[in-house]
Design an enzyme around this catalytic site. Structure first.
Site, PDB file in Angstrom:
ATOM      1  N   GLN A   1     -12.058  21.240   7.056  1.00  0.00           N
ATOM      2  CA  GLN A   1     -11.719  20.617   8.336  1.00  0.00           C
ATOM      3  C   GLN A   1     -11.111  19.228   8.150  1.00  0.00           C
ATOM      4  O   GLN A   1     -10.349  18.773   8.996  1.00  0.00           O
ATOM      5  CB  GLN A   1     -12.982  20.546   9.209  1.00  0.00           C
TER       6      GLN A   1
ATOM      7  N   HIS B   1      -4.698  27.396   7.087  1.00  0.00           N
ATOM      8  CA  HIS B   1      -4.393  27.590   8.508  1.00  0.00           C
ATOM      9  C   HIS B   1      -4.914  26.477   9.410  1.00  0.00           C
ATOM     10  O   HIS B   1      -4.692  26.489  10.611  1.00  0.00           O
ATOM     11  CB  HIS B   1      -4.883  28.961   8.995  1.00  0.00           C
TER      12      HIS B   1
ATOM     13  N   GLY C   1     -10.741  29.321   2.896  1.00  0.00           N
ATOM     14  CA  GLY C   1     -11.837  28.385   2.665  1.00  0.00           C
ATOM     15  C   GLY C   1     -13.145  29.093   2.369  1.00  0.00           C
ATOM     16  O   GLY C   1     -13.923  28.657   1.511  1.00  0.00           O
TER      17      GLY C   1
ATOM     18  N   SER D   1      -8.246  24.904   3.138  1.00  0.00           N
ATOM     19  CA  SER D   1      -7.665  26.081   3.769  1.00  0.00           C
ATOM     20  C   SER D   1      -6.305  25.755   4.379  1.00  0.00           C
ATOM     21  O   SER D   1      -6.075  24.642   4.845  1.00  0.00           O
ATOM     22  CB  SER D   1      -8.620  26.580   4.852  1.00  0.00           C
TER      23      SER D   1
ATOM     24  N   THR E   1      -2.819  40.284  -7.123  1.00  0.00           N
ATOM     25  CA  THR E   1      -1.485  39.706  -6.991  1.00  0.00           C
ATOM     26  C   THR E   1      -1.498  38.627  -5.918  1.00  0.00           C
ATOM     27  O   THR E   1      -2.031  38.831  -4.833  1.00  0.00           O
ATOM     28  CB  THR E   1      -0.472  40.820  -6.629  1.00  0.00           C
TER      29      THR E   1
ATOM     30  N   CYS F   1     -18.338  33.679  16.598  1.00  0.00           N
ATOM     31  CA  CYS F   1     -18.376  34.638  15.506  1.00  0.00           C
ATOM     32  C   CYS F   1     -17.313  35.693  15.755  1.00  0.00           C
ATOM     33  O   CYS F   1     -16.642  35.694  16.773  1.00  0.00           O
ATOM     34  CB  CYS F   1     -19.761  35.244  15.338  1.00  0.00           C
TER      35      CYS F   1
END
Lengths: 390, 363
Positions: B163, B185, B69, B183, B221, B310
Site C-alpha cells: 500500500q 495494480h 503482493g 504490487s 513463464t 473478501c
C-alpha cells in the site's frame, strides 16, 4: 395528471426507487424483472444468511453460494445495481438460534416467519430506507390491498402459492412500505414471465425446504447446533405405560404418525398411534389415539394485528399451519394474549406454529395472528397433558 | 460514470502502461527462449526489472517478479514458524501462519515498539513482519525504529509495502529490510503482477517449482505483459521526483477531511494524529452501517469501500479498527482513497453527498 403507477405511487416509475429482495429464485427474479420492465428505478439486494457448507457439512449441488450468484446474474441481465449483504450473524442470532431453542422446548418453529419478521422486514427494511428507496418489494405471493380502512394484507391469488401464513407478523409500518408484485399472479404466470424475460433462472426448481435445512433433516441441524443437549428418553402411552425409547424429542412433532420408532408394538398398532404431546421436563414423547389430538382451546402470544387494532368481530377464521384449512373459531382477548375456541375440535395443533387469523366476512383478508403457546382439550385434561398447562 | 475513490483496492491502469503492454501483447514472448523473440522478451523483462528496482532503490537481482503482493508475502511468511506481526496486517500476512504473535497498535494505529521488543525477548521468534502503511487507514509505521529493533536482536525483518508503494518514498537498500512485498495494480500497473524485493536472494525457498525462472525463486513463464505494465507504472512514479502528484492528492484529501469535520461534529477520521498516506481517509459515521454507506454512495455515483472486502463481496468488519481499540466504529467506517485520475472536484462532490447521507440517517 399522472395515474398511480403499479406500485401505487403517483409519479413516473423511473422516479420511484424500489429495493427488490432477490434470493436468486424464480419468484424474486421475476419481481425484479417486472419492475424493471415497468421502468422503475430498481436496486437488487441479496442477503447472505448462512454458510451453506456449514449447514450441511458437505459439498452439495445447490447452495446459497450459487443462489447468490444466480441473483447477481439476473441483476446483471436486468442491468440493475445489485448488492450482497452479509446478515449471517443477524440470521444466526435471530432465526437459527430461535429455531434450535424452540425444538429443544418441544415446539415446532417456523423460521421463515422469524426471518421475515427480523432479518427481512427489520434489517433489510432499514437498509432500503437508508438507501432512500420508496418501497421494498419481495416475491411473496400475498397481496397488499388499499381498503377503506387502510392497507390490508390479503392472500395471494394462487391458493397453491399463497404465503400469507408466513407474513402474518407484518406490521402496519412495514406493510405501508412493502410491495408484492406477484400476489395477483399464479405460479404458471410467473414462470411464463420468467420465460418471456428469458431470465437465467427460468428453469430453476422452486425451493421446498427451510433454506438452512436443505435436505429437510431439521433434526440433524438442531443436533449440530446444540450438541449435548439432546438426550434419549421414553415414548409413553397416554396412561403412562412405556412403549419404547426415542433419541431426542426434537425428532417428534405433534400429530406425527409415521416413524415413531416404537419397538414394542406391532406395525398395525403403531399405525394407530400419534404423537399427542411432548413433555420437555420429563423428556417424554406421549403417543395416543387420533382423538387425543383434538383440542378445543388454543392460547396465542405475541399477537400482531395488521391494522394495529384488535378485530371488532370475535368470530374469525384461523389457519393453524401453512397447509391447513381455514377453521371457524371465536377469539377472546386476555391482556396481550388471545385464546381461540374452534367451533369444532381441531387436531394436530403444535405449539411453536403460527395461528393466522382471517376476516370471517372476507377469508382473503389477513387480520393478523400470533404464536401458539399451548392447547387444551377435555381429553388432554383427563390425561394431564402438558400442552394443557398454559 | 461513477467517480472512483477506491485506489487502495486497485487503481486504473496508466495509459502509458497500457500502451506498452499492447506493444508486447502479440509477438511470442518467452524470455527463456534462445531465439530472437526470446531475446526481445528478455530485454523487456530486464527493462521492467530495472524500473521497479529504481522505484524502490534496490539492485536488479534483488527483484523477483511474482503474481502479486499476496504471493510475495507468502513466500517470506512460510519461512517462519512463529512470526511476530502487527495486529493490523493485511490477510496476505495474517492468513500465512496459524502461529502468529500479534503486536498491538495504539489508538492512532501505530505499532507498540515496547511490546515488540518485549515479545521478541519472550518468544525467541525468527521473523518480524510489519506493513509499511496500512491499507484501511493509511497510517505509516515507524519502519526505521522497527528495523532498528529487529537488527538489535538479529531477527529477519520483512515488510508488506504494497500500500505504501508509489504513495511515499521507499528506499529498500538503506532501510535495512531483509525483504519487502510490492504490487503493480496499486500504482497504475495491471493486476496479477507484484514483486518480492530480497536483500539476500538466498534467503527464500521457492513455493512454485518448475523451469527455474526468476533465478529459481519463482518458476513459470513470466507474465511479461503484466510485468511490462508494472515497469512503466513504476517509471512514471520515479519520474515525478518531487512527488508533485501525491502532494497534490494530499492537499485535496486534507481539504476533504477538514470540510467534513467542519460540517459534521461526530464523525471521526482514524489515525488522524499519525503520519498517513496522502490519499487515504478512514471515516466513521454514526448510525449508519458501512455497507449502507458504501451502497448509498455507489448509487449516487461514488466508488468507495468498507474495510477490506473478501472475494465473495461480503464486507467483513475491520480487524484494523478493532486493533486500534475502535471496535465500536468497525462496522460504521468507510475508506476513501483517491488517486491521480481524480480531478479537483471529485472529493468535493463526495463531501456533499456524504453530508447529505449523514443528515438523512442521523435525523
Amino acid at each position: 395528471m399522472l395515474k398511480n403507477n403499479i406500485l401505487g405511487f403517483n409519479r413516473d416509475p423511473k422516479d420511484t426507487k424500489v429495493v427488490v429482495a432477490m434470493s436468486g429464485g424464480v419468484d424474486s427474479s421475476v419481481t425484479a424483472g417486472l419492475l424493471v420492465e415497468e421502468g422503475f428505478d430498481v436496486i437488487g439486494i441479496t442477503l447472505q444468511l448462512y454458510d451453506y457448507g456449514m449447514a450441511i457439512q458437505k459439498k452439495g449441488a445447490c447452495c446459497a453460494g450459487s443462489d447468490i450468484n444466480d441473483a447477481r446474474e439476473v441483476a446483471n441481465q436486468l442491468n440493475i445495481p445489485h448488492y450482497v449483504l452479509d446478515y449471517e450473524s443477524k440470521f444466526r442470532d435471530q432465526v437459527i438460534d430461535d429455531f434450535a431453542d424452540e425444538y429443544l422446548a418441544g415446539k415446532t418453529p417456523i423460521p421463515c416467519v422469524r426471518c421475515n419478521q427480523t432479518v427481512k422486514f427489520t434489517d433489510l427494511f432499514k437498509m432500503a430506507k437508508n438507501l432512500n428507496a420508496d418501497a421494498l418489494a419481495t416475491g411473496h405471493y400475498v397481496q397488499r390491498v388499499v381498503g377503506k380502512n387502510g392497507i390490508e394484507l390479503h392472500r395471494g391469488v394462487d391458493p397453491e402459492k399463497d404465503q400469507s401464513y408466513f407474513l402474518f407478523a407484518t406490521t402496519k409500518d412495514q406493510l405501508e412500505y412493502l410491495r408484492f408484485p406477484l400476489g395477483s399472479l399464479n405460479k404458471i404466470e410467473t414462470r411464463k414471465i420468467a420465460e418471456r424475460l428469458n431470465l437465467k433462472v427460468k428453469n430453476k426448481p422452486d425451493s421446498q425446504d427451510i433454506c438452512f435445512v436443505p435436505n429437510g433433516k431439521y433434526s440433524d441441524v438442531v443436533r449440530r447446533l446444540r450438541p449435548g443437549s439432546i438426550e434419549p428418553g421414553n415414548i409413553t402411552y397416554l396412561d403412562g405405560s412405556i412403549l419404547g425409547r426415542h433419541n431426542g424429542i426434537i425428532d417428534y412433532t405433534i400429530g406425527q404418525r409415521r416413524g415413531l420408532g416404537i419397538g414394542g408394538v406391532s406395525d398395525l398398532e403403531e399405525e394407530r398411534l400419534y404423537v399427542v404431546d411432548i413433555k420437555v421436563q420429563d423428556n417424554e414423547v406421549i403417543v395416543g389415539p387420533k382423538e387425543a389430538l383434538n383440542v378445543d382451546e388454543i392460547l396465542l402470544k405475541e399477537m400482531n394485528w395488521v391494522n394495529n387494532s384488535f378485530p371488532s368481530d370475535k368470530k374469525i377464521l384461523v389457519k393453524l399451519r401453512n397447509t391447513g384449512k381455514l377453521i371457524p373459531a371465536e377469539m377472546i382477548k386476555m391482556n396481550d394474549r388471545v385464546t381461540l375456541y374452534p367451533t369444532k375440535p381441531v387436531e394436530g395443533v403444535s405449539p411453536g406454529q403460527a395461528a393466522v387469523i382471517f376476516d370471517a366476512n372476507d377469508e382473503n383478508n389477513v387480520l393478523g395472528g400470533g404464536w401458539i403457546v399451548s392447547t387444551a382439550s377435555k381429553l388432554q385434561k383427563k390425561y394431564n397433558l402438558s400442552s394443557s398447562a398454559a | 460514470m461513477s467517480i472512483y475513490l477506491d485506489y487502495n483496492a486497485t487503481s486504473p491502469i496508466r495509459d502509458e502502461a497500457k500502451e506498452k503492454m499492447l506493444e508486447v501483447m502479440g509477438p511470442p514472448i518467452n524470455s527463456s527462449s534462445v531465439h530472437s523473440f526470446g531475446r526481445k522478451a528478455k530485454s523487456y523483462l530486464q527493462k521492467a526489472r530495472s524500473e521497479v528496482a529504481k522505484l524502490v532503490n534496490a539492485d536488479l537481482d534483488q527483484v523477483i517478479f511474482t503474481s502479486g503482493g499476496t504471493e510475495a508475502n507468502s513466500m517470506i511468511m512460510q519461512l517462519s514458524n512463529s512470526p511476530l506481526v502487527s495486529a493490523i496486517e493485511h490477510d496476505a500476512v495474517m492468513a500465512s501462519s496459524n502461529n502468529l504473535n500479534l503486536i498491538n497498535v495504539n489508538s492512532d494505529g501505530i505499532v507498540d515498539l515496547e511490546m515488540l521488543e518485549a515479545t521478541i525477548k519472550k518468544t525467541n521468534t525468527d521473523m518480524i513482519s510489519v506493513m509499511w502503511a496500512n491499507n484501511e487507514t493509511g497510517v505509516i509505521q515507524p519502519m526505521t525504529e522497527i528495523i532498528k529493533i529487529a537488527k538489535k536482536y538479529k531477527i529477519y525483518i520483512h515488510c508488506d509495502a504494497v500500500q505504501a508503494l508509489g504513495k511515499i518514498d521507499l528506499d529498500f537498500k538503506s532501510s535495512g529490510l531483509n525483504s519487502m512485498a510490492i504490487s503493480s495494480h496499486k500504482i497504475g500497473g495491471p493486476v496479477g503482477v507484484g514483486a518480492l524485493i530480497l536483500k539476500d536472494p538466498f534467503d527464500v525457498n521457492p513455493i512454485i517449482l518448475g523451469g527455474g525462472q526468476e533465478k529459481g525463486h519463482r518458476s513459470g513463464t513470466e507474465n511479461l505483459i503484466g510485468i511490462v505494465g508494472f515497469g512503466v507504472a513504476a517509471s512514471l512514479i520515479s519520474k515525478d521526483s518531487k512527488n508533485y502528484v501525491m502532494r497534490n492528492i494530499g492537499v485535496r484529501q486534507k481539504q476533504f477531511e477538514d470540510y467534513l469535520k467542519d460540517n459534521l461534529k461526530d464523525i471521526k477520521i482514524f489515525g488522524e494524529n499519525a503520519k498517513r498516506l496522502p490519499n487515504t481517509s478512514c471515516i466513521y459515521m454514526p448510525n449508519l452501517n458501512a455497507d449502507a454507506q458504501v451502497i448509498a454512495l455507489d448509487l449516487e455515483g461514488f466508488a468507495v469501500s468498507a474495510g477490506s472486502a473478501c472475494s465473495s463481496g461480503k464486507v467483513k468488519s475491520s480487524h484494523v479498527l478493532k486493533a486500534m481499540g475502535a471496535e465500536w466504529a468497525a462496522n460504521n467506517s468507510i475508506r476513501v482513497s483517491s488517486g491521480w485520475q481524480n480531478n479537483k472536484n471529485d472529493l468535493e462532490k463526495l463531501a456533499h453527498s456524504y453530508i447529505e447521507l449523514y443528515k438523512r440517517s442521523n435525523k
